[in-house]
Motif scaffolding. Sequence first.
Motif: not given
Length: 94
Positions: A72-84
Amino acid sequence: GGEVIERFILNEDLQAIRLAFEKLSPEDQKILHIRIFEELSWQEIGERLEPSPIKPGTARQRGARALARLRQHYELVREDVCLFPWGDSVDDGE
């Protein structure tokens, strides 16, 4: 091209997993760490939990719940992580 993008995606996923893991309670972190990195059985995990040992079935249930919370936490934070370096979109040449 493709390998670089795959590495960026992998790094983004790893960053998101780390951030999601940090959002877990200390007990959830401990259970998942012991299970995943130390590769102990549920019996051994139950014996290591404090303040008193728990049954393997209880340890397994807590582990399953901890993993669900991690997802659940992964799904929420994954949207905000962008290293491109170029932002949220990749130019596909069109």
